[in-house]
Design an enzyme around this catalytic site. Structure first.
Site, PDB file in Angstrom:
ATOM      1  N   ILE A  14       0.207  -1.417 -15.250  1.00  0.00           N
ATOM      2  CA  ILE A  14       1.150  -0.695 -15.332  1.00  0.00           C
ATOM      3  C   ILE A  14       2.662  -1.533 -14.999  1.00  0.00           C
ATOM      4  O   ILE A  14       3.729  -1.238 -15.485  1.00  0.00           O
ATOM      5  CB  ILE A  14       1.255   0.186 -14.304  1.00  0.00           C
ATOM      6  CG1 ILE A  14       2.046   1.377 -14.463  1.00  0.00           C
ATOM      7  CG2 ILE A  14       1.307  -0.388 -12.740  1.00  0.00           C
ATOM      8  CD1 ILE A  14       2.048   2.131 -15.640  1.00  0.00           C
ATOM      9  N   SER A  36       1.280 -12.603  -8.903  1.00  0.00           N
ATOM     10  CA  SER A  36       0.127 -12.216  -9.182  1.00  0.00           C
ATOM     11  C   SER A  36      -0.979 -13.378  -8.898  1.00  0.00           C
ATOM     12  O   SER A  36      -0.856 -14.547  -9.371  1.00  0.00           O
ATOM     13  CB  SER A  36      -0.116 -11.801 -10.599  1.00  0.00           C
ATOM     14  OG  SER A  36      -0.551 -10.351 -10.884  1.00  0.00           O
ATOM     15  N   LYS A  91       2.207   4.461  -7.136  1.00  0.00           N
ATOM     16  CA  LYS A  91       1.240   5.814  -6.760  1.00  0.00           C
ATOM     17  C   LYS A  91       0.060   5.193  -6.657  1.00  0.00           C
ATOM     18  O   LYS A  91      -0.576   4.455  -7.545  1.00  0.00           O
ATOM     19  CB  LYS A  91       1.597   6.757  -7.368  1.00  0.00           C
ATOM     20  CG  LYS A  91       1.487   7.061  -8.996  1.00  0.00           C
ATOM     21  CD  LYS A  91       0.104   6.518  -9.607  1.00  0.00           C
ATOM     22  CE  LYS A  91      -0.905   7.302  -9.396  1.00  0.00           C
ATOM     23  NZ  LYS A  91      -2.234   7.038 -10.469  1.00  0.00           N
ATOM     24  N   ASP A 169      -7.202   9.163  -8.983  1.00  0.00           N
ATOM     25  CA  ASP A 169      -6.048   7.944  -9.422  1.00  0.00           C
ATOM     26  C   ASP A 169      -5.175   8.754 -10.499  1.00  0.00           C
ATOM     27  O   ASP A 169      -4.099   8.975 -10.257  1.00  0.00           O
ATOM     28  CB  ASP A 169      -6.608   6.736  -9.566  1.00  0.00           C
ATOM     29  CG  ASP A 169      -5.584   5.969 -10.275  1.00  0.00           C
ATOM     30  OD1 ASP A 169      -5.023   4.983  -9.349  1.00  0.00           O
ATOM     31  OD2 ASP A 169      -5.188   5.866 -11.465  1.00  0.00           O
TER      32      ASP A 169
HETATM   33  P1  NAP Z   1      -4.278  -3.459 -12.530  1.00  0.00           P
HETATM   34  O1  NAP Z   1      -4.348  -3.437 -14.249  1.00  0.00           O
HETATM   35  O2  NAP Z   1      -5.786  -3.392 -12.058  1.00  0.00           O
HETATM   36  O3  NAP Z   1      -3.240  -4.372 -12.135  1.00  0.00           O
HETATM   37  C1  NAP Z   1      -3.381  -4.674 -10.635  1.00  0.00           C
HETATM   38  C2  NAP Z   1      -2.906  -5.970 -10.530  1.00  0.00           C
HETATM   39  O4  NAP Z   1      -2.794  -6.146  -9.105  1.00  0.00           O
HETATM   40  C3  NAP Z   1      -4.045  -7.022 -11.128  1.00  0.00           C
HETATM   41  O5  NAP Z   1      -3.493  -7.269 -12.138  1.00  0.00           O
HETATM   42  C4  NAP Z   1      -3.981  -7.915 -10.064  1.00  0.00           C
HETATM   43  O6  NAP Z   1      -3.427  -9.210 -10.262  1.00  0.00           O
HETATM   44  C5  NAP Z   1      -2.945  -7.476  -8.797  1.00  0.00           C
HETATM   45  N1  NAP Z   1      -3.257  -7.921  -7.607  1.00  0.00           N
HETATM   46  C6  NAP Z   1      -4.014  -7.348  -6.676  1.00  0.00           C
HETATM   47  N2  NAP Z   1      -4.205  -7.781  -5.601  1.00  0.00           N
HETATM   48  C7  NAP Z   1      -3.034  -8.524  -5.430  1.00  0.00           C
HETATM   49  C8  NAP Z   1      -2.338  -9.105  -4.267  1.00  0.00           C
HETATM   50  N3  NAP Z   1      -2.780  -9.148  -3.095  1.00  0.00           N
HETATM   51  N4  NAP Z   1      -1.123  -9.599  -4.690  1.00  0.00           N
HETATM   52  C9  NAP Z   1      -0.460  -9.500  -5.852  1.00  0.00           C
HETATM   53  N5  NAP Z   1      -0.936  -8.815  -6.949  1.00  0.00           N
HETATM   54  C10 NAP Z   1      -2.342  -8.642  -6.665  1.00  0.00           C
HETATM   55  O7  NAP Z   1      -3.935  -1.887 -12.229  1.00  0.00           O
HETATM   56  P2  NAP Z   1      -3.100  -0.869 -13.066  1.00  0.00           P
HETATM   57  O8  NAP Z   1      -3.605   0.038 -13.920  1.00  0.00           O
HETATM   58  O9  NAP Z   1      -1.670  -1.628 -13.112  1.00  0.00           O
HETATM   59  O10 NAP Z   1      -2.702  -0.068 -11.355  1.00  0.00           O
HETATM   60  C11 NAP Z   1      -2.084  -0.498 -10.322  1.00  0.00           C
HETATM   61  C12 NAP Z   1      -1.336   0.699  -9.675  1.00  0.00           C
HETATM   62  O11 NAP Z   1      -0.496   1.410 -10.469  1.00  0.00           O
HETATM   63  C13 NAP Z   1      -2.607   1.878  -9.354  1.00  0.00           C
HETATM   64  O12 NAP Z   1      -2.287   2.300  -7.854  1.00  0.00           O
HETATM   65  C14 NAP Z   1      -2.331   2.785 -10.260  1.00  0.00           C
HETATM   66  O13 NAP Z   1      -2.779   4.064  -9.685  1.00  0.00           O
HETATM   67  C15 NAP Z   1      -0.966   2.555 -10.641  1.00  0.00           C
HETATM   68  N6  NAP Z   1      -0.692   3.089 -11.867  1.00  0.00           N
HETATM   69  C16 NAP Z   1      -1.368   2.875 -12.964  1.00  0.00           C
HETATM   70  C17 NAP Z   1      -0.921   3.388 -14.399  1.00  0.00           C
HETATM   71  C18 NAP Z   1      -1.627   3.127 -15.505  1.00  0.00           C
HETATM   72  O14 NAP Z   1      -1.599   3.611 -16.328  1.00  0.00           O
HETATM   73  N7  NAP Z   1      -2.722   1.895 -15.428  1.00  0.00           N
HETATM   74  C19 NAP Z   1      -0.108   4.210 -14.368  1.00  0.00           C
HETATM   75  C20 NAP Z   1       0.689   4.625 -13.252  1.00  0.00           C
HETATM   76  C21 NAP Z   1       0.360   4.143 -12.100  1.00  0.00           C
HETATM   77  P3  NAP Z   1      -4.352 -10.410 -11.157  1.00  0.00           P
HETATM   78  O15 NAP Z   1      -4.959 -10.096 -12.079  1.00  0.00           O
HETATM   79  O16 NAP Z   1      -3.291 -11.543 -11.027  1.00  0.00           O
HETATM   80  O17 NAP Z   1      -5.414 -10.737 -10.037  1.00  0.00           O
END
Ligand code: NAP
Length: 308
Positions: A14, A36, A91, A169
């Site tokens: 995201i 990150s 969120k 989610d």
């Molecule tokens: P994701 O692709 O798994 O990305 C999450 C990132 O957080 C990972 O790349 C990880 O980085 C990083 N991370 C984990 N622990 C951390 C820490 N302690 N400090 C700094 N960075 C850390 O997940 P996502 O899909 O982007 O979703 C993240 C959030 O956004 C969720 O709450 C989700 O509900 C929300 N969201 C997602 C979407 C969507 O379409 N995907 C849409 C709206 C909202 P590394 O890779 O560097 O380890």
């Protein structure tokens, strides 16, 4: 006025798909840094592996956008708020309601902005839907949110862990819209949560709510949908049927259908800038509370194991 120097924390899907472009497109912000653990960051922008290192070594930031999984959000938010830094929470705003309440109190105490960002509320059909429903009698509501988890969340282990919410989610996005457009509060009467035998979070859920006049609201959430995906909210009223489809992008009313273009994250950052400039916070936990109630009151059923 100087731009707000912002750091994006958690450079996953995201952050790259939505936050970076929205920040680049808003003159109120300048991207100062990214954080990150494994991601390499963006060319020409300071990058650190943790928020601690960013706060210790700089560059200075006025705000952070926390785009990590929800389970680690509280600790990151507290670190930022304790430095007087404004915080946008993706969120869901946290892994528990109590931690979000604690963050809210902390933000008020230090005088920083805390923004619980419900992006789906900025979908183009949502504001007109809310306005149209304000004067109606609500007879019934049906929410259908069915998508393919393998398409939208491939390999996201955190989403299946406690606090990751599983199918809630995406489902919480529907609840963020419905709790915003309906004129009255609603609450859970019954729920069945279906969990894969090898996972801690549900892959499907059936929910029944009632609003304060007794109108039924049903919710059908399923992550096993292949083929066409469904993100629909249908509201039957005394003046006919309203339908929000494609996650809020298409609004159908008895008078006709409006197809708009979604700029959810551009609007979200406009709101964040206005909150910071106005010295205010916006921390609505209603959608998270409805999900928490499903875990509190829902019946569990175990289904076959799920593997990516
Ligand atoms: P994701 O692709 O798994 O990305 C999450 C990132 O957080 C990972 O790349 C990880 O980085 C990083 N991370 C984990 N622990 C951390 C820490 N302690 N400090 C700094 N960075 C850390 O997940 P996502 O899909 O982007 O979703 C993240 C959030 O956004 C969720 O709450 C989700 O509900 C929300 N969201 C997602 C979407 C969507 O379409 N995907 C849409 C709206 C909202 P590394 O890779 O560097 O380890």
């Amino acid at each position: 006025m100087d731009p707000i120097r912002i750091a994006v924390i958690g450079m996953g899907k995201i952050a790259r798909d939505q936050h970076l472009p929205a920040i680049a497109g808003n003159a109120a912000f300048s991207l100062a840094a990214t954080v990150s653990p494994h991601d390499p960051g963006v060319a020409g922008i300071a990058h650190h592996k943790s928020l601690e290192v960013l706060l210790a070594e700089g560059p200075a930031v006025d705000a952070v956008a926390l785009c990590t999984p929800p389970q680690v959000r509280y600790d990151l938010a507290v670190q930022a708020l304790n430095r007087g830094i404004h915080v946008l929470l993706e969120k869901p705003p946290g892994a528990t309601l109590a931690e979000v309440a604690a963050l809210s109190a902390r933000a008020d105490k230090v005088g920083s902005t805390l923004f619980a960002a419900w992006h789906s509320r900025f979908a183009v059909g949502v504001a007109p839907a809310r306005a149209w429903l304000a004067e109606r009698r609500i007879d019934r509501v049906a929410i259908t949110w069915r998508e393919d988890v393998r398409v939208w969340h491939p390999g996201q282990a955190w989403i299946w862990e406690p606090g990751g919410l599983g199918v809630f989610d995406p489902g919480i996005n529907a609840l963020s819209i419905v709790s915003h457009i309906l004129p009255r509060p609603f609450f859970l009467k019954a729920a069945t949560l279906t969990l894969p035998s090898n996972r801690a979070a549900p892959i499907a859920a059936d929910m029944e709510f009632r609003d304060t006049t007794g109108a039924p609201i049903t919710m059908d959430l399923d992550w096993r949908q292949t083929g066409p995906q469904t993100w629909d909210i249908v509201v039957e009223t005394d003046a006919g049927t309203l339908k929000l489809s494609s996650g809020g992008a298409v609004l159908s009313l008895p008078s006709g259908t409006q197809h708009g273009e979604n700029h959810e994250y551009a609007e979200l950052y406009g709101r964040f800038a206005a909150l910071i400039r106005g010295g205010r916070s916006d921390v609505d936990t209603d959608p998270l509370r409805l999900v928490a109630d499903a875990f509190l009151r829902g019946r569990r059923e175990i289904t076959e194991a799920f593997n990516d």
